[in-house]
Scaffold this motif. Sequence first.
Motif, short mmCIF file in Angstrom:
data_model
loop_
_atom_site.label_atom_id
_atom_site.label_comp_id
_atom_site.label_asym_id
_atom_site.label_seq_id
_atom_site.Cartn_x
_atom_site.Cartn_y
_atom_site.Cartn_z
N ALA A 1 -3.97 -0.69 -9.75
CA ALA A 1 -2.74 -0.91 -10.53
C ALA A 1 -2.36 0.37 -11.28
O ALA A 1 -1.17 0.75 -11.31
CB ALA A 1 -2.95 -2.05 -11.51
N GLU A 2 -3.33 1.00 -11.88
CA GLU A 2 -3.04 2.23 -12.64
C GLU A 2 -2.51 3.33 -11.73
O GLU A 2 -1.56 4.05 -12.07
CB GLU A 2 -4.31 2.68 -13.37
N GLN A 3 -3.10 3.44 -10.55
CA GLN A 3 -2.66 4.47 -9.62
C GLN A 3 -1.25 4.19 -9.14
O GLN A 3 -0.41 5.10 -9.07
CB GLN A 3 -3.62 4.54 -8.43
N ARG B 1 3.21 8.50 -21.24
CA ARG B 1 2.49 8.64 -22.51
C ARG B 1 1.10 7.99 -22.47
O ARG B 1 0.33 8.12 -23.41
CB ARG B 1 3.30 8.01 -23.65
N LEU B 2 0.79 7.27 -21.39
CA LEU B 2 -0.47 6.52 -21.31
C LEU B 2 -1.58 7.35 -20.68
O LEU B 2 -1.36 8.05 -19.69
CB LEU B 2 -0.27 5.24 -20.51
N SER B 3 -2.75 7.22 -21.26
CA SER B 3 -3.97 7.79 -20.68
C SER B 3 -5.04 6.71 -20.78
O SER B 3 -5.52 6.38 -21.87
CB SER B 3 -4.40 9.05 -21.43
N VAL B 4 -5.40 6.13 -19.64
CA VAL B 4 -6.24 4.93 -19.60
C VAL B 4 -7.67 5.28 -19.22
O VAL B 4 -7.90 6.04 -18.27
CB VAL B 4 -5.68 3.90 -18.59
N VAL B 5 -8.61 4.73 -19.96
CA VAL B 5 -10.03 4.82 -19.60
C VAL B 5 -10.53 3.43 -19.25
O VAL B 5 -10.42 2.50 -20.07
CB VAL B 5 -10.87 5.42 -20.74
N ASN B 6 -11.04 3.25 -18.05
CA ASN B 6 -11.69 2.01 -17.65
C ASN B 6 -13.17 2.13 -17.98
O ASN B 6 -13.90 2.87 -17.30
CB ASN B 6 -11.49 1.76 -16.15
N LEU B 7 -13.58 1.44 -19.02
CA LEU B 7 -14.96 1.52 -19.49
C LEU B 7 -15.70 0.29 -18.98
O LEU B 7 -15.72 -0.77 -19.62
CB LEU B 7 -14.96 1.58 -21.02
N ARG C 1 -14.13 -6.54 -8.11
CA ARG C 1 -12.73 -6.98 -8.07
C ARG C 1 -11.96 -6.52 -9.30
O ARG C 1 -10.87 -5.94 -9.19
CB ARG C 1 -12.68 -8.50 -7.94
N THR C 2 -12.51 -6.75 -10.49
CA THR C 2 -11.78 -6.39 -11.71
C THR C 2 -11.61 -4.88 -11.81
O THR C 2 -10.51 -4.38 -12.07
CB THR C 2 -12.51 -6.94 -12.94
N ARG C 3 -12.69 -4.14 -11.61
CA ARG C 3 -12.61 -2.69 -11.71
C ARG C 3 -11.61 -2.12 -10.71
O ARG C 3 -10.74 -1.30 -11.06
CB ARG C 3 -13.98 -2.06 -11.48
N CYS C 4 -11.71 -2.55 -9.45
CA CYS C 4 -10.82 -2.00 -8.43
C CYS C 4 -9.37 -2.39 -8.66
O CYS C 4 -8.46 -1.59 -8.39
CB CYS C 4 -11.28 -2.46 -7.04
N PRO D 1 0.84 -1.21 0.00
CA PRO D 1 0.00 0.00 0.00
C PRO D 1 0.87 1.26 0.00
O PRO D 1 1.85 1.35 0.73
CB PRO D 1 -0.80 -0.13 1.30
N GLY D 2 0.49 2.20 -0.83
CA GLY D 2 1.23 3.45 -0.90
C GLY D 2 2.40 3.45 -1.86
O GLY D 2 2.96 4.51 -2.16
N TRP D 3 2.75 2.26 -2.38
CA TRP D 3 3.88 2.21 -3.32
C TRP D 3 3.50 2.88 -4.64
O TRP D 3 2.37 2.76 -5.10
CB TRP D 3 4.27 0.75 -3.59
N ARG D 4 4.44 3.59 -5.23
CA ARG D 4 4.25 4.19 -6.54
C ARG D 4 5.48 3.89 -7.40
O ARG D 4 6.61 4.02 -6.92
CB ARG D 4 4.06 5.71 -6.45
N ALA D 5 5.24 3.52 -8.65
CA ALA D 5 6.35 3.24 -9.56
C ALA D 5 7.06 4.54 -9.93
O ALA D 5 6.45 5.62 -9.94
CB ALA D 5 5.84 2.56 -10.82
N GLU D 6 8.35 4.43 -10.23
CA GLU D 6 9.08 5.58 -10.73
C GLU D 6 8.53 5.94 -12.11
O GLU D 6 8.35 5.08 -12.96
CB GLU D 6 10.57 5.25 -10.84
N PRO D 7 8.26 7.22 -12.36
CA PRO D 7 7.71 7.60 -13.67
C PRO D 7 8.72 7.34 -14.78
O PRO D 7 9.91 7.55 -14.62
CB PRO D 7 7.43 9.10 -13.50
#
Length: 283
Positions: free
Chosen positions: A69-71, A48-54, A61-64, A36-42
């Motif tokens: 993961a994206e966050q 370059r990614l802009s993700v839409v979860n439709l 479970r899948t949505r969360c 929890p709280g971990w963030r990847a190095e940019p």
Amino acid sequence: MSFRRPHLLGLAGLEAGEIGDLLDQAETWWEAAGTPGWRAEPTPAIERLSVVNLILEPSTRTRCSFEIAEQRLGVEHLSLRDEGLSLIKGETMLDTGRTLRAMRANVFVIRHPEVGAPARLAEELPGVHVINAGDGTGEHPTQGLLDLLVLRRRWGNLEGRRIVIVGDVLHSRVARSAVHGLHAFGATTVLCGPRHLLPEVGGWPGATAADDLDTALETTDAVMTLRIQRERFAAGEALPDRAAYRQRFGLTRERVARLSAETLILHPGRFNREVEIDGEVID
């Protein structure tokens, strides 16, 4: 071999090297991404990614898991559900996709009740990447990858392993992705359940069918239980009696007691306790 495809629409047709590359990538992030709280190095690729979860079908479970993961990866992302979109006004899914692409969204994670919907979006929206998060009774490739990763982490090698998938296989996209992925790695599957809830195995590579769970469990390395997907039954299609189903196909505590201590138990969620799996087994 590395995964170079523009979309992830299913595990059918993927080679072991391609799937293995995705699993290897997951391994590199396994410990950190679960913190929890971990963030990847940019990185330039991430930026370059802009993700839409439709998400056009109920999902927790899948949505969360996609959102978290994206966050944690530091990806720009937006989650949408059908009740907040102009789909209720008559706009098509493609119209929605085009509108979002005009805002420079370039990755679409789509969950849809119709088989083939993610593939249609991928075909009609050039220049974007589409990830199938479950399409009707089609496939659920990211769940399949998760199952393969769990098994590979435990066994190392899936070659020659035998997995029983029991339940409503006919309506299960999870089972379909699992079978294709397991076959790519040299494992075999036994599809078990009431005959009217089993598919014709011709399109399921490396799979056989059985309607006797106790016999099927005698020589298995893992068992995956599936819920009865009532929401996918056609009008008038007979639903199994819950008590009778549990007696014949439920993963009860008595059946688990007869399994080897090394046998893995998997369930994609959500659970129907005391039907396809006992609450005591889940807990």
